[in-house]
Scaffold this motif. Structure first.
Motif, PDB file in Angstrom:
ATOM      1  N   HIS A 195       0.351 115.627  62.778  1.00 43.04           N
ATOM      2  CA  HIS A 195      -0.242 114.286  62.709  1.00 43.04           C
ATOM      3  C   HIS A 195       0.246 113.378  63.836  1.00 43.04           C
ATOM      4  O   HIS A 195      -0.442 112.420  64.192  1.00 43.04           O
ATOM      5  N   GLU A 196       1.426 113.659  64.395  1.00 38.43           N
ATOM      6  CA  GLU A 196       2.036 112.718  65.331  1.00 38.43           C
ATOM      7  C   GLU A 196       2.065 113.189  66.782  1.00 38.43           C
ATOM      8  O   GLU A 196       2.425 112.411  67.651  1.00 38.43           O
ATOM      9  N   VAL A 197       1.697 114.439  67.048  1.00 43.66           N
ATOM     10  CA  VAL A 197       1.897 114.977  68.386  1.00 43.66           C
ATOM     11  C   VAL A 197       1.153 114.190  69.459  1.00 43.66           C
ATOM     12  O   VAL A 197       1.648 114.023  70.581  1.00 43.66           O
ATOM     13  N   LEU A 198      -0.025 113.662  69.146  1.00 46.94           N
ATOM     14  CA  LEU A 198      -0.800 112.900  70.136  1.00 46.94           C
ATOM     15  C   LEU A 198      -0.792 111.398  69.856  1.00 46.94           C
ATOM     16  O   LEU A 198      -1.547 110.655  70.480  1.00 46.94           O
ATOM     17  N   ASN A 199       0.050 110.976  68.937  1.00 42.00           N
ATOM     18  CA  ASN A 199       0.122 109.558  68.577  1.00 42.00           C
ATOM     19  C   ASN A 199       0.901 108.792  69.643  1.00 42.00           C
ATOM     20  O   ASN A 199       2.126 108.889  69.725  1.00 42.00           O
ATOM     21  N   TRP A 200       0.188 108.017  70.441  1.00 43.52           N
ATOM     22  CA  TRP A 200       0.827 107.268  71.524  1.00 43.52           C
ATOM     23  C   TRP A 200       1.648 106.090  71.002  1.00 43.52           C
ATOM     24  O   TRP A 200       2.596 105.645  71.638  1.00 43.52           O
ATOM     25  N   HIS A 201       1.284 105.580  69.847  1.00 48.10           N
ATOM     26  CA  HIS A 201       1.864 104.327  69.373  1.00 48.10           C
ATOM     27  C   HIS A 201       3.196 104.502  68.643  1.00 48.10           C
ATOM     28  O   HIS A 201       3.951 103.538  68.532  1.00 48.10           O
ATOM     29  N   LEU A 245       9.922 108.827  65.927  1.00 49.08           N
ATOM     30  CA  LEU A 245       9.460 110.215  65.844  1.00 49.08           C
ATOM     31  C   LEU A 245      10.619 111.191  65.750  1.00 49.08           C
ATOM     32  O   LEU A 245      10.651 112.057  64.873  1.00 49.08           O
ATOM     33  N   ILE A 246      11.611 111.041  66.641  1.00 48.94           N
ATOM     34  CA  ILE A 246      12.680 112.039  66.673  1.00 48.94           C
ATOM     35  C   ILE A 246      13.589 111.905  65.465  1.00 48.94           C
ATOM     36  O   ILE A 246      14.142 112.904  64.974  1.00 48.94           O
ATOM     37  N   ALA A 247      13.755 110.680  64.939  1.00 49.38           N
ATOM     38  CA  ALA A 247      14.558 110.508  63.727  1.00 49.38           C
ATOM     39  C   ALA A 247      13.874 111.179  62.542  1.00 49.38           C
ATOM     40  O   ALA A 247      14.525 111.872  61.735  1.00 49.38           O
ATOM     41  N   ARG A 248      12.575 111.005  62.448  1.00 54.43           N
ATOM     42  CA  ARG A 248      11.829 111.611  61.338  1.00 54.43           C
ATOM     43  C   ARG A 248      11.826 113.126  61.441  1.00 54.43           C
ATOM     44  O   ARG A 248      12.073 113.834  60.456  1.00 54.43           O
ATOM     45  N   VAL A 249      11.569 113.650  62.636  1.00 52.76           N
ATOM     46  CA  VAL A 249      11.525 115.099  62.827  1.00 52.76           C
ATOM     47  C   VAL A 249      12.906 115.709  62.616  1.00 52.76           C
ATOM     48  O   VAL A 249      13.032 116.791  62.029  1.00 52.76           O
ATOM     49  N   GLY A 250      13.941 115.019  63.076  1.00 53.20           N
ATOM     50  CA  GLY A 250      15.290 115.536  62.896  1.00 53.20           C
ATOM     51  C   GLY A 250      15.655 115.696  61.437  1.00 53.20           C
ATOM     52  O   GLY A 250      16.267 116.703  61.039  1.00 53.20           O
ATOM     53  N   ARG A 251      15.266 114.740  60.620  1.00 51.38           N
ATOM     54  CA  ARG A 251      15.582 114.811  59.191  1.00 51.38           C
ATOM     55  C   ARG A 251      14.840 115.969  58.511  1.00 51.38           C
ATOM     56  O   ARG A 251      15.423 116.689  57.710  1.00 51.38           O
ATOM     57  N   VAL A 252      13.567 116.133  58.826  1.00 48.32           N
ATOM     58  CA  VAL A 252      12.823 117.218  58.175  1.00 48.32           C
ATOM     59  C   VAL A 252      13.248 118.584  58.718  1.00 48.32           C
ATOM     60  O   VAL A 252      13.245 119.581  57.986  1.00 48.32           O
ATOM     61  N   ALA A 253      13.644 118.637  59.994  1.00 49.32           N
ATOM     62  CA  ALA A 253      14.099 119.913  60.560  1.00 49.32           C
ATOM     63  C   ALA A 253      15.388 120.368  59.908  1.00 49.32           C
ATOM     64  O   ALA A 253      15.646 121.576  59.785  1.00 49.32           O
ATOM     65  N   ASP A 254      16.193 119.415  59.461  1.00 48.38           N
ATOM     66  CA  ASP A 254      17.467 119.741  58.827  1.00 48.38           C
ATOM     67  C   ASP A 254      17.356 119.782  57.307  1.00 48.38           C
ATOM     68  O   ASP A 254      18.379 119.832  56.610  1.00 48.38           O
ATOM     69  N   ASP A 255      16.122 119.717  56.797  1.00 46.17           N
ATOM     70  CA  ASP A 255      15.870 119.800  55.346  1.00 46.17           C
ATOM     71  C   ASP A 255      16.588 118.703  54.567  1.00 46.17           C
ATOM     72  O   ASP A 255      17.164 118.952  53.497  1.00 46.17           O
ATOM     73  N   ILE A 256      16.579 117.484  55.100  1.00 45.05           N
ATOM     74  CA  ILE A 256      17.226 116.366  54.410  1.00 45.05           C
ATOM     75  C   ILE A 256      16.240 115.772  53.420  1.00 45.05           C
ATOM     76  O   ILE A 256      15.182 115.270  53.816  1.00 45.05           O
ATOM     77  N   PRO A 257      16.538 115.785  52.126  1.00 43.94           N
ATOM     78  CA  PRO A 257      15.626 115.208  51.133  1.00 43.94           C
ATOM     79  C   PRO A 257      15.663 113.686  51.171  1.00 43.94           C
ATOM     80  O   PRO A 257      16.592 113.081  51.721  1.00 43.94           O
ATOM     81  N   GLU A 258      14.650 113.080  50.581  1.00 40.99           N
ATOM     82  CA  GLU A 258      14.594 111.617  50.539  1.00 40.99           C
ATOM     83  C   GLU A 258      15.725 111.048  49.690  1.00 40.99           C
ATOM     84  O   GLU A 258      16.275 110.005  49.989  1.00 40.99           O
ATOM     85  N   GLU A 259      16.070 111.739  48.613  1.00 41.23           N
ATOM     86  CA  GLU A 259      17.143 111.284  47.723  1.00 41.23           C
ATOM     87  C   GLU A 259      18.197 112.376  47.607  1.00 41.23           C
ATOM     88  O   GLU A 259      17.887 113.520  47.312  1.00 41.23           O
ATOM     89  N   GLU A 260      19.466 112.024  47.900  1.00 45.59           N
ATOM     90  CA  GLU A 260      20.557 112.972  47.737  1.00 45.59           C
ATOM     91  C   GLU A 260      21.856 112.220  47.518  1.00 45.59           C
ATOM     92  O   GLU A 260      21.937 111.006  47.707  1.00 45.59           O
ATOM     93  N   GLU A 261      22.892 112.932  47.123  1.00 44.13           N
ATOM     94  CA  GLU A 261      24.176 112.318  46.869  1.00 44.13           C
ATOM     95  C   GLU A 261      24.726 111.665  48.132  1.00 44.13           C
ATOM     96  O   GLU A 261      24.498 112.149  49.246  1.00 44.13           O
ATOM     97  N   ALA A 262      25.478 110.579  47.934  1.00 42.54           N
ATOM     98  CA  ALA A 262      25.983 109.814  49.076  1.00 42.54           C
ATOM     99  C   ALA A 262      26.867 110.661  49.985  1.00 42.54           C
ATOM    100  O   ALA A 262      26.729 110.636  51.217  1.00 42.54           O
ATOM    101  N   GLN A 263      27.794 111.428  49.395  1.00 47.37           N
ATOM    102  CA  GLN A 263      28.686 112.240  50.208  1.00 47.37           C
ATOM    103  C   GLN A 263      27.938 113.375  50.902  1.00 47.37           C
ATOM    104  O   GLN A 263      28.274 113.757  52.019  1.00 47.37           O
TER     105      GLN A 263
END
Length: 276
Positions: A215-221, A227-245
């Protein structure tokens, strides 16, 4: 020679303090303030003086030095310019005070430290952790990956131009000049940030990254940072909700993701150098 310089940069980064001695921006920032105070120079002309002129001088110098002694005289220039063009500070070390505050369970101190040291603010501690994780990936990208991408593709002049644009966008107090510098930097970020996202797919969760990039590869805006923060989180399998530690420990796994991507880039650079 480009790959040799990239290897030397890693050595200098790990075993020398040369980077900190070279990265002195006083003259550049002084010229930026002088041009802004004059109020008579159009923003595009200011950027031409601050960014384009040094880039052209460097390109001319390298053109003169390249034929001399089989390019050996150009080698130290390449190395010094690339080291100067790297980002300022240490992204991982800057997280130290935040980590300490968070481990103590002092959320207010963590919020304060994040705002003081990282320039990040959030109302909710969990949101702050996500911001800190994204900021780590962004800082690594703009400090290292973007610079070596442009260096390998177009040489030291392009790497220097990227860093001078970043300094202009970060330190300008004139809205028009700041906006123009940010626009040009956004243009220079468009390709390397997507190449790094592809690297994350290859060394991380390929399916999740592919789903986002579809969805984002050609998104100029969308900004490179978002983009890189979002991709980094999903690449590392970080869930939206997890324990603080657990979320805090993700900073180390994100750093490992970045290291794997750096190894992949260097392997590709080496293969490209050998084949050509």
């Amino acid at each position: 020679m480009s790959f040799l310089v990239l290897v030397l940069v890693l050595w200098v980064e790990q075993f020398s303090s040369l980077r900190h001695r070279l990265q002195r921006d006083g003259f550049f920032l002084g010229e930026l303030v002088r041009l802004e105070r004059s109020g008579k120079v159009h923003p595009w002309w200011s950027l031409a003086i601050l960014v384009l002129a040094p880039v052209l001088v460097l390109a001319l110098l390298l053109h003169v030095l390249q034929p001399v002694a089989y390019g050996l005289l150009a080698l130290p220039v390449h190395l010094l310019v690339l080291i100067y063009s790297l980002g300022r500070g240490d992204a991982k070390a800057a997280l130290g005070p935040f980590r300490d505050a968070w481990r103590r369970g002092d959320e207010q101190a963590a919020l304060h430290v994040a705002e003081r040291d990282l320039g990040l603010a959030a109302d909710d501690p969990r949101d702050l952790l996500a911001r800190v994780q994204g900021n780590l990936v962004w800082q690594a990208y703009q400090s290292f990956f973007a610079v070596i991408f442009w260096y390998f593709l177009l040489g030291p002049a392009a790497a220097l131009g990227y860093r001078l644009l970043a300094l202009s966008a970060a330190n300008s107090h004139q809205p028009a000049l700041k906006e123009r510098a940010a626009q040009l930097r956004h243009a220079m970020d468009w390709l390397p940030v997507r190449v790094l996202a592809l690297s994350f797919a290859l060394v991380g969760n390929f399916v999740s990254v592919a789903r986002v990039m579809l969805h984002e590869v050609l998104n100029w805006h969308i900004s490179a940072g978002q983009l890189i923060a979002r991709v980094g989180r999903v690449a590392d399998d970080i869930p939206e909700e997890e324990e603080a530690q657990s979320a805090l420990a993700r900073l180390d796994s994100l750093w490992e993701l970045l290291l794997r991507s750096a190894v992949l880039w260097y392997a590709v650079f080496a293969l490209w150098t050998v084949l050509l």
